[in-house]
Structure formats: C-alpha cells, structure tokens
Design a protein around this motif. Sequence first.
Motif, PDB file in Angstrom:
ATOM      1  N   UNK A  49       3.386  59.921 -44.249  1.00  0.00           N
ATOM      2  CA  UNK A  49       3.999  60.887 -45.168  1.00  0.00           C
ATOM      3  C   UNK A  49       5.514  60.953 -45.052  1.00  0.00           C
ATOM      4  N   UNK A  50       6.091  60.393 -43.982  1.00  0.00           N
ATOM      5  CA  UNK A  50       7.531  60.499 -43.769  1.00  0.00           C
ATOM      6  C   UNK A  50       7.958  61.809 -43.153  1.00  0.00           C
ATOM      7  N   UNK A  51       7.015  62.607 -42.648  1.00  0.00           N
ATOM      8  CA  UNK A  51       7.326  63.926 -42.102  1.00  0.00           C
ATOM      9  C   UNK A  51       7.559  63.855 -40.597  1.00  0.00           C
ATOM     10  N   UNK A  70      17.379  68.215 -41.084  1.00  0.00           N
ATOM     11  CA  UNK A  70      18.518  67.815 -40.264  1.00  0.00           C
ATOM     12  C   UNK A  70      18.263  66.465 -39.582  1.00  0.00           C
ATOM     13  N   UNK A  71      17.008  66.160 -39.262  1.00  0.00           N
ATOM     14  CA  UNK A  71      16.694  64.824 -38.730  1.00  0.00           C
ATOM     15  C   UNK A  71      17.047  63.756 -39.754  1.00  0.00           C
ATOM     16  N   UNK A  72      16.684  64.021 -41.002  1.00  0.00           N
ATOM     17  CA  UNK A  72      16.987  63.082 -42.076  1.00  0.00           C
ATOM     18  C   UNK A  72      18.488  62.948 -42.257  1.00  0.00           C
ATOM     19  N   UNK A 109      15.025  58.804 -44.993  1.00  0.00           N
ATOM     20  CA  UNK A 109      15.487  59.990 -45.709  1.00  0.00           C
ATOM     21  C   UNK A 109      14.760  60.151 -47.043  1.00  0.00           C
ATOM     22  N   UNK A 110      14.576  59.056 -47.747  1.00  0.00           N
ATOM     23  CA  UNK A 110      13.920  59.121 -49.050  1.00  0.00           C
ATOM     24  C   UNK A 110      12.472  59.558 -48.923  1.00  0.00           C
ATOM     25  N   UNK A 111      11.786  59.057 -47.917  1.00  0.00           N
ATOM     26  CA  UNK A 111      10.378  59.418 -47.760  1.00  0.00           C
ATOM     27  C   UNK A 111      10.233  60.894 -47.417  1.00  0.00           C
ATOM     28  N   UNK A 112      11.115  61.432 -46.575  1.00  0.00           N
ATOM     29  CA  UNK A 112      11.027  62.866 -46.284  1.00  0.00           C
ATOM     30  C   UNK A 112      11.377  63.691 -47.516  1.00  0.00           C
ATOM     31  N   UNK A 113      12.348  63.236 -48.297  1.00  0.00           N
ATOM     32  CA  UNK A 113      12.701  63.947 -49.527  1.00  0.00           C
ATOM     33  C   UNK A 113      11.503  64.014 -50.469  1.00  0.00           C
TER      34      UNK A 113
END
Length: 605
Positions: free
Chosen positions: A245-247, A278-280, A292-296
């Motif tokens: 999931x990118x989380x 903030x990790x991203x 970054x894109x996956x978390x977004x």
Amino acid sequence: MDRYPPIADHGLVGDLQTAALVSSHGVIDWFAAPRFDSPSIFAALLDHDGGGYFLLAPENPEGTWKQLYYPDTAVVVTRFMSPDGVGEIIDHMPVHPGLTATDRHRLVRVVRSVRGTVRFGLECRPRFDYARATHELDLTPDTATFRAPGTTAYLQSAIPLERDGQDVRGAITLNAGESAAVVFTVCAPDGEAPPPPTTEGVTEELWANIDFWQLWVRTSRYRGRWTEMVHRSAITLKLLTYAPTGAPVAAATMGLPEQVGGERNWDYRYTWVRDGSLSVRALLDLGFVEEATRFTNWLGDRLHDCQGPDDEPLQIMYRVDGDPHLTEEILEHFEGYRGSYPVRAGNAATDQLQLDIYGEALYAMAESREVGEQAGYHGWKGLARTLDWLADSWDRPDEGIWETRGGRQDFTYSRIMCWAAFDHGLKLAAAFSRPADTARWTQARDAILEQVMERGWNDKEQALVQHYDGEVLDASLLLAPRVGFLAPRSPAWLSTLDAMDRVLVSDSLVYRYDPKASPDGLRGSEGTFSLCTFLYVDALARAGRLPQARYTFEKMQTYANHAGLFAEEIGPSGEQLGNFPQAFTHLSLIMAATTLDKALDALHR
C-alpha cells in the motif's frame, strides 16, 4: 546475559511487509507476521519467559560480539570472536517481488565459521498470537512444522533438530569455511512447505537481497557530509514501509517503554498520517519519488473513504491497509519489557482529534511537482474538499501532536499546522491551476496567523508556548520555521528558540515538554525525544547558528546504536527508550542533515 537486552541492542531485518529484531547475541526476540501489525510470533522482548524467541548463536558465549549491517543493505551480520574461533550469523528477509500482499514470509539465517572451530546452538520457540495460542509440532530430522490456529510455520535446518516439548533445539560444530543455513517460513494454515534450502539457493538469495538494497540506495541524490547515517535512515524508513500500500508504520515494535517500569508503552505498528507524511517528505528530499507517490495515493484513498470521527476527512492513524479500526487491548499475560506494564496491542488514540495532521500532509506534497502531477484531478478534489472542511473546523481544541490523554487544549502547534495546510494548499492551487476557494482559504490562513501570534505568544517566556492557556514550552514548535510560519531569523522566532534552549535542552538533547508542568494524563516521566533533537538542529541551522547546529547533530549521532538505528527517546543514562527503530527519529535525521548541509555549503561558498 541480562534477561532483557537493551532496546538498542538490535538490528532490524524486513521484507517490506513485516520485520524482525535480531539481538547482538543472535536472538530474534520480536517478529510479527504476516504484517507489521499482526500478532507476534516471537515476543521475548515483551515477556522473556513466555513471549517466544529464535536463538542461533555460539554455545559458548564467552567472547566478543559485534553486530553490523552489510554496507547499504538490510542484511545483519552478527560476529562472535573468541580464542577458539570466529563465527558469524547472517540474518535477512528476502524482499518480495512486486507489490502484492502475501501471507508467506521468510527469515533466513546462515551461520558460518570464519576461523577456527565454533559450535553453534539453535533454539526455536515460537509463541503464536501474542503467546495466546498453543501450537503442535511435527518433526523430521531437518524440518520442524509448527501448527497453530490461523498460522503454520516451517523451520528447515541444516542443523539437526530435536524435540523440546512443542519446540525444537539443535547444535552443530563448524570448522573454518563451513556454514549451515536455517530458514523459518510463516504462511497460512494450509500453506505448503517450501522446498528444502540448498547452499547455492541460499547464497543466491542473499546476494539478490544485497543487490536490491544497494541498487535502491544508490538512487538517492544525497551527496552531503553524513552519507552513511542518512542512507541508513533512508533504508530504515523503507524497511518500515508496507510495500503493498505504500504506508509507513511509526515503528517496528509495540510496548517498548518510554520509561522502564512505567506505563507509557504504546503500539506503534500503524500508519500515522503525520509520521507517514513527514517520512515521505524526508524521502522526497533524497529523491525517492516513487515512495512519496505511493503514500500520496494511499492518503488520497483515505480522504475518499472519509472515515474519520465526527465526519472528519481523516483520522490520525490507520492500519497499513487503510483499515481504521485499531481497538486497544491490554495483553495481561505479558510482563512487559523489564516489567514495563501494561503491554498494549492496538491504539486507542485513533479516536483523538489532531488537527495538525492536515498541515503535515499538505507540507509533504506541496513541494514535489512529480507527486502533485500524479495526484491528478480527482486527487486534487479530495484535497480541496479537505481544506474546505478545515476552513470551518480549525478553531477547535484538540489532543495535539503528542496524543496526550489529559483533555483537549488549544494547542499552538495544531494551529500552526492548520496554517501550513492552507498556505501549501494555496501554493498547490496556483502551481497546478486547480479550482479552489482561494479567498476562503486565504482568510482562514491569515486568521490563524493573527490568532497564534496574539494568543500563542507568552510575554513572560518571550516565546510561543504549547497551548493558549499555559506557559509550557513545546519542542513541536521547532517545525514552525520549516513550514514557513515564521521567518527562521525573525525576532519572535529567535526569542522562542532561546527560551527552548533554556528550558527544554539538556546537553544538546531536547525534551518534548515538561509533563509535570503540563499534565498529560499519564504517570511517570520520559527521556529526551530524539525527533525533537533533530528538529532543533534543523531550526538552529535555519537560524544561522551553524556551530551549535553541527555540534548538536554530530553529538546526537553518538547516541545511535551500533548499527546506526534510533529508538524514540534517550533516557537519563544515555540508553535508548521507546519503540524501535522509530521512523520519526530517522526522518528527522534526514531533514536535519539536508538542511544543515545546505547551510554549511552556503557558508563556505
């Protein structure tokens, strides 16, 4: 050896879906599967006698131990040196190809004699479902099958195995150059046994894992003064990210105390909107756009779900798959790390109101054109609806960034981050020519600024303070200049920084706040907060106080453990406390390093 090793006495291995801690004496004493937030299988770190562990180490422990990472990887090498010989244990978890969630996870452990003769012992004592489930053992000379409700685990070993109740043990003597592999595989109850490991297969898998991590870290654009520490922190953030999931999770563990023997023991194996954002942001600073894109995208899905309490767009944390239900329970049968009780699984803070999360989310995305472009029109509409909601909702008391359980307050930091949400939202609308109620957002942004400077400013302290009705200083406000709320060399900010120097800084280490002066609903005290120390470095560098910033940053590195990892806090005796390793600390290290590098480079031009 102490029944409980120091928290910092570990390396972390993982496969981007879960992770395990390996002590510097060859013991896996924390492992949960199939995900970070699943029930534990090995948890001796939370209950020495009943939590379960997997030991693979020389039988004669009298010698010198050293643990390190193979360079720029997540492969842990634990080395034992004695007059009789030198032995090594190599631990890693093969990374799963692709982004599909799986219930099959493997811990690969290889022992070898480097010099002389070393006799290694093995003990595998799994305790499924936080040691609440019993299991049955089927044993052949080279395979142990552990069957528990909901889970099956296979231990395949080149070391001969023998039964020890429902557990197994074994031993092998290796001469110089000889090695033996042991593989622990967790899967669903009906999962088939993996093929027996071979020397060639284990070797190929190890080098494939080394290549994966080294190739990934080489895409970093960081070329500054502290490459080793920055890249170790980046690898740690990657290890703490659930790939399907990118989380990212806040930490790999649960229940490790902020004060040994105290009650400040929380489950950090979830995705906080704040920490994840903030990790991203930290990874973006290093050029890792894909993460970054996956978390977004994950965050956009949460905005689309709108499952926060009281019709809020977001709740403060979720499980790694986006599930908002994190019911907190006390594991009464666990004694806790060195008697630090209670041990909690789940996290009741999920129902808290923390308005700052919208600012961190917008801050993480606002300065990356690549992420903004990939969010698309529908992603933008979700953000716009969120800011429209925030325009009506920002002026409310909340529980604040530190998740206090002492009641809601008008926290200054929460207001500042609401300001940041509107400020960065306006910048995104302009940069991408997106439809937005910019007049309303501008009005809210400006109203917050005026309110904070009028009510968050304390004349006695000559500083911004924790909340409007008090005089307590709070290190979370160190982010104010970074997000643009105050100029980093403005008189108001420099005065606030001076006040923090006087009250919160102890020999360059920084406390969050004084819980005695600002009761947070919990007993006990805590150590200095490593996130805050790195935020302090960032603020000092922006304020032009470069010698102090560099001294603080480089001294803080001496508090890292032997593998370059940090927990949440530094205790009174210099020990690491809290869940381990903690993403907040490692992301703030990256932020501080990049800011300080830039400032030092500008100074020497």
